[in-house]
Design a protein around this motif. Sequence first.
Motif, PDB file in Angstrom:
ATOM      1  N   GLY A  25      32.777 -13.638  -3.738  1.00 54.85           N
ATOM      2  CA  GLY A  25      33.906 -14.137  -2.970  1.00 54.85           C
ATOM      3  C   GLY A  25      33.515 -14.988  -1.787  1.00 54.85           C
ATOM      4  O   GLY A  25      34.357 -15.700  -1.225  1.00 54.85           O
ATOM      5  N   SER A  26      32.227 -14.942  -1.402  1.00 54.93           N
ATOM      6  CA  SER A  26      31.775 -15.757  -0.274  1.00 54.93           C
ATOM      7  C   SER A  26      31.435 -17.168  -0.740  1.00 54.93           C
ATOM      8  O   SER A  26      31.331 -17.444  -1.948  1.00 54.93           O
ATOM      9  CB  SER A  26      30.555 -15.120   0.386  1.00 54.93           C
ATOM     10  OG  SER A  26      29.435 -15.141  -0.493  1.00 54.93           O
ATOM     11  N   LEU A  27      31.268 -18.065   0.211  1.00 56.10           N
ATOM     12  CA  LEU A  27      30.901 -19.445  -0.090  1.00 56.10           C
ATOM     13  C   LEU A  27      29.429 -19.666   0.224  1.00 56.10           C
ATOM     14  O   LEU A  27      28.926 -19.200   1.262  1.00 56.10           O
ATOM     15  CB  LEU A  27      31.751 -20.428   0.720  1.00 56.10           C
ATOM     16  CG  LEU A  27      33.257 -20.445   0.435  1.00 56.10           C
ATOM     17  CD1 LEU A  27      33.954 -21.426   1.367  1.00 56.10           C
ATOM     18  CD2 LEU A  27      33.527 -20.809  -1.016  1.00 56.10           C
ATOM     19  N   LEU A  28      28.729 -20.375  -0.675  1.00 61.48           N
ATOM     20  CA  LEU A  28      27.366 -20.779  -0.390  1.00 61.48           C
ATOM     21  C   LEU A  28      27.372 -21.888   0.652  1.00 61.48           C
ATOM     22  O   LEU A  28      28.409 -22.481   0.959  1.00 61.48           O
ATOM     23  CB  LEU A  28      26.682 -21.275  -1.673  1.00 61.48           C
ATOM     24  CG  LEU A  28      26.477 -20.269  -2.800  1.00 61.48           C
ATOM     25  CD1 LEU A  28      25.731 -20.924  -3.965  1.00 61.48           C
ATOM     26  CD2 LEU A  28      25.715 -19.044  -2.318  1.00 61.48           C
ATOM     27  N   SER A  29      26.205 -22.178   1.200  1.00 59.21           N
ATOM     28  CA  SER A  29      26.078 -23.289   2.143  1.00 59.21           C
ATOM     29  C   SER A  29      26.529 -24.583   1.482  1.00 59.21           C
ATOM     30  O   SER A  29      26.474 -24.728   0.246  1.00 59.21           O
ATOM     31  CB  SER A  29      24.627 -23.420   2.602  1.00 59.21           C
ATOM     32  OG  SER A  29      24.179 -22.235   3.233  1.00 59.21           O
ATOM     33  N   SER A  30      26.945 -25.532   2.276  1.00 63.66           N
ATOM     34  CA  SER A  30      27.402 -26.815   1.753  1.00 63.66           C
ATOM     35  C   SER A  30      26.240 -27.582   1.133  1.00 63.66           C
ATOM     36  O   SER A  30      25.064 -27.278   1.383  1.00 63.66           O
ATOM     37  CB  SER A  30      28.009 -27.658   2.870  1.00 63.66           C
ATOM     38  OG  SER A  30      27.008 -28.024   3.802  1.00 63.66           O
ATOM     39  N   GLU A  31      26.574 -28.575   0.307  1.00 61.26           N
ATOM     40  CA  GLU A  31      25.531 -29.422  -0.278  1.00 61.26           C
ATOM     41  C   GLU A  31      24.658 -30.026   0.813  1.00 61.26           C
ATOM     42  O   GLU A  31      23.428 -30.085   0.677  1.00 61.26           O
ATOM     43  CB  GLU A  31      26.156 -30.547  -1.121  1.00 61.26           C
ATOM     44  CG  GLU A  31      26.688 -30.109  -2.460  1.00 61.26           C
ATOM     45  CD  GLU A  31      27.143 -31.303  -3.282  1.00 61.26           C
ATOM     46  OE1 GLU A  31      26.882 -32.458  -2.862  1.00 61.26           O
ATOM     47  OE2 GLU A  31      27.757 -31.102  -4.347  1.00 61.26           O
ATOM     48  N   LEU A  49      23.063 -26.205  -8.482  1.00 65.40           N
ATOM     49  CA  LEU A  49      24.369 -25.545  -8.490  1.00 65.40           C
ATOM     50  C   LEU A  49      24.969 -25.522  -9.891  1.00 65.40           C
ATOM     51  O   LEU A  49      25.661 -24.571 -10.266  1.00 65.40           O
ATOM     52  CB  LEU A  49      25.308 -26.236  -7.497  1.00 65.40           C
ATOM     53  CG  LEU A  49      24.887 -26.120  -6.023  1.00 65.40           C
ATOM     54  CD1 LEU A  49      25.841 -26.904  -5.132  1.00 65.40           C
ATOM     55  CD2 LEU A  49      24.818 -24.666  -5.572  1.00 65.40           C
ATOM     56  N   ARG A  50      24.691 -26.557 -10.683  1.00 62.97           N
ATOM     57  CA  ARG A  50      25.166 -26.560 -12.075  1.00 62.97           C
ATOM     58  C   ARG A  50      24.506 -25.427 -12.859  1.00 62.97           C
ATOM     59  O   ARG A  50      25.144 -24.814 -13.729  1.00 62.97           O
ATOM     60  CB  ARG A  50      24.885 -27.910 -12.746  1.00 62.97           C
ATOM     61  CG  ARG A  50      25.897 -28.992 -12.378  1.00 62.97           C
ATOM     62  CD  ARG A  50      25.812 -30.158 -13.346  1.00 62.97           C
ATOM     63  NE  ARG A  50      24.510 -30.819 -13.310  1.00 62.97           N
ATOM     64  CZ  ARG A  50      24.205 -31.825 -12.493  1.00 62.97           C
ATOM     65  NH1 ARG A  50      25.117 -32.291 -11.654  1.00 62.97           N
ATOM     66  NH2 ARG A  50      23.008 -32.375 -12.516  1.00 62.97           N
ATOM     67  N   GLU A  51      23.225 -25.154 -12.565  1.00 61.78           N
ATOM     68  CA  GLU A  51      22.552 -24.039 -13.223  1.00 61.78           C
ATOM     69  C   GLU A  51      23.282 -22.729 -12.915  1.00 61.78           C
ATOM     70  O   GLU A  51      23.506 -21.902 -13.803  1.00 61.78           O
ATOM     71  CB  GLU A  51      21.093 -23.935 -12.740  1.00 61.78           C
ATOM     72  CG  GLU A  51      20.189 -25.020 -13.250  1.00 61.78           C
ATOM     73  CD  GLU A  51      19.927 -24.898 -14.734  1.00 61.78           C
ATOM     74  OE1 GLU A  51      19.776 -23.761 -15.223  1.00 61.78           O
ATOM     75  OE2 GLU A  51      19.879 -25.935 -15.407  1.00 61.78           O
ATOM     76  N   LEU A  52      23.654 -22.534 -11.662  1.00 62.79           N
ATOM     77  CA  LEU A  52      24.356 -21.309 -11.276  1.00 62.79           C
ATOM     78  C   LEU A  52      25.724 -21.230 -11.931  1.00 62.79           C
ATOM     79  O   LEU A  52      26.173 -20.154 -12.327  1.00 62.79           O
ATOM     80  CB  LEU A  52      24.493 -21.239  -9.755  1.00 62.79           C
ATOM     81  CG  LEU A  52      23.193 -21.199  -8.946  1.00 62.79           C
ATOM     82  CD1 LEU A  52      23.504 -21.072  -7.462  1.00 62.79           C
ATOM     83  CD2 LEU A  52      22.295 -20.069  -9.404  1.00 62.79           C
ATOM     84  N   MET A  53      26.400 -22.382 -12.060  1.00 70.30           N
ATOM     85  CA  MET A  53      27.696 -22.403 -12.744  1.00 70.30           C
ATOM     86  C   MET A  53      27.538 -22.035 -14.201  1.00 70.30           C
ATOM     87  O   MET A  53      28.333 -21.269 -14.753  1.00 70.30           O
ATOM     88  CB  MET A  53      28.332 -23.791 -12.609  1.00 70.30           C
ATOM     89  CG  MET A  53      28.811 -24.128 -11.202  1.00 70.30           C
ATOM     90  SD  MET A  53      29.487 -25.805 -11.086  1.00 70.30           S
ATOM     91  CE  MET A  53      30.909 -25.675 -12.174  1.00 70.30           C
ATOM     92  N   ASP A  54      26.493 -22.564 -14.856  1.00 63.55           N
ATOM     93  CA  ASP A  54      26.256 -22.266 -16.273  1.00 63.55           C
ATOM     94  C   ASP A  54      25.983 -20.778 -16.486  1.00 63.55           C
ATOM     95  O   ASP A  54      26.279 -20.234 -17.561  1.00 63.55           O
ATOM     96  CB  ASP A  54      25.083 -23.090 -16.806  1.00 63.55           C
ATOM     97  CG  ASP A  54      25.424 -24.568 -16.941  1.00 63.55           C
ATOM     98  OD1 ASP A  54      26.620 -24.901 -16.919  1.00 63.55           O
ATOM     99  OD2 ASP A  54      24.485 -25.385 -17.041  1.00 63.55           O
ATOM    100  N   GLY A  65      34.434 -25.702  -1.815  1.00 63.45           N
ATOM    101  CA  GLY A  65      33.001 -25.441  -1.788  1.00 63.45           C
ATOM    102  C   GLY A  65      32.552 -24.665  -3.006  1.00 63.45           C
ATOM    103  O   GLY A  65      33.236 -24.622  -4.033  1.00 63.45           O
ATOM    104  N   THR A  66      31.414 -24.034  -2.889  1.00 60.19           N
ATOM    105  CA  THR A  66      30.815 -23.264  -3.986  1.00 60.19           C
ATOM    106  C   THR A  66      31.018 -21.788  -3.726  1.00 60.19           C
ATOM    107  O   THR A  66      30.463 -21.226  -2.775  1.00 60.19           O
ATOM    108  CB  THR A  66      29.314 -23.579  -4.121  1.00 60.19           C
ATOM    109  OG1 THR A  66      29.131 -24.986  -4.274  1.00 60.19           O
ATOM    110  CG2 THR A  66      28.717 -22.864  -5.324  1.00 60.19           C
TER     111      THR A  66
END
Length: 251
Positions: A25-31, A49-54, A65-66
């Motif tokens: 539920g938290s947000l990662l640091s910005s790009e 970040l795409r790896e984490l999404m996959d 954000g992420t």
Amino acid sequence: MREPLYAQIARELAQGIASGKFPEGSLLSSEFDLCNQYQASRQTVRAALRELMDLGLVSRRKGVGTRVEARTKAQGYDHSLGSLDDLVQLAMTNPRVVKRTNEVVADRELAKAIGCAPGSRWLHIASIRQDSDKSAPPVCWTDTYVNTAYSDLSQLVRQDPTPLISELIEKHYGRRSAEVHQTISAVAISPLLAEELQVEPGSPALRIVRRYIDRVGETIETTISVHPAERYTFSMVLKRSSIGQDSNLTT
């Protein structure tokens, strides 16, 4: 096969998510902040970040954000393999647990499986790949066979449990894999492996033999992995040839 920067970033963020450093539920640091933190380009950070999404660990929304969605990825492997780098990523979040190491003499059956002469000696490394959720059963059992000259691998595979053994061979012995020959077949799990993999004896599984070949065509390493059927999905894309009217399909 040095770990690409985007893979390093993805691995460290995935470990932070798994440890609770980045709660669900938290947000990662910005790009922008990640670029500064890792001294990386925006393209590299986006690839991480795409790896984490996959893996199903995060989601991304413009203007938000992420967001962390889960601490661990879904159990087992579900990957499309198209390069050696894909195998590196496959191992990234599934650490190796070494069960034993010993020298073996290849009989005819083993020699046929790993592509060597009967009677040749090999360093044997037996291990499992643990799921990122340590309470889950192992993803697979792997028997690895390498040249006995690489005897230090007995310790190296324990000290560094994430990289492929082929990566350790390149790093410490300077011998690089140029390609991997892979064969997949269906098998029934033996009683011995059934106990290790926490399944019933005779359960269906996929047996994957991978031979790591150097640029001159010599085998550096052979792995024989057994994956319980429900813990491995293999995907590939078939493309129709665009040359003339040729209708051959290529992978």
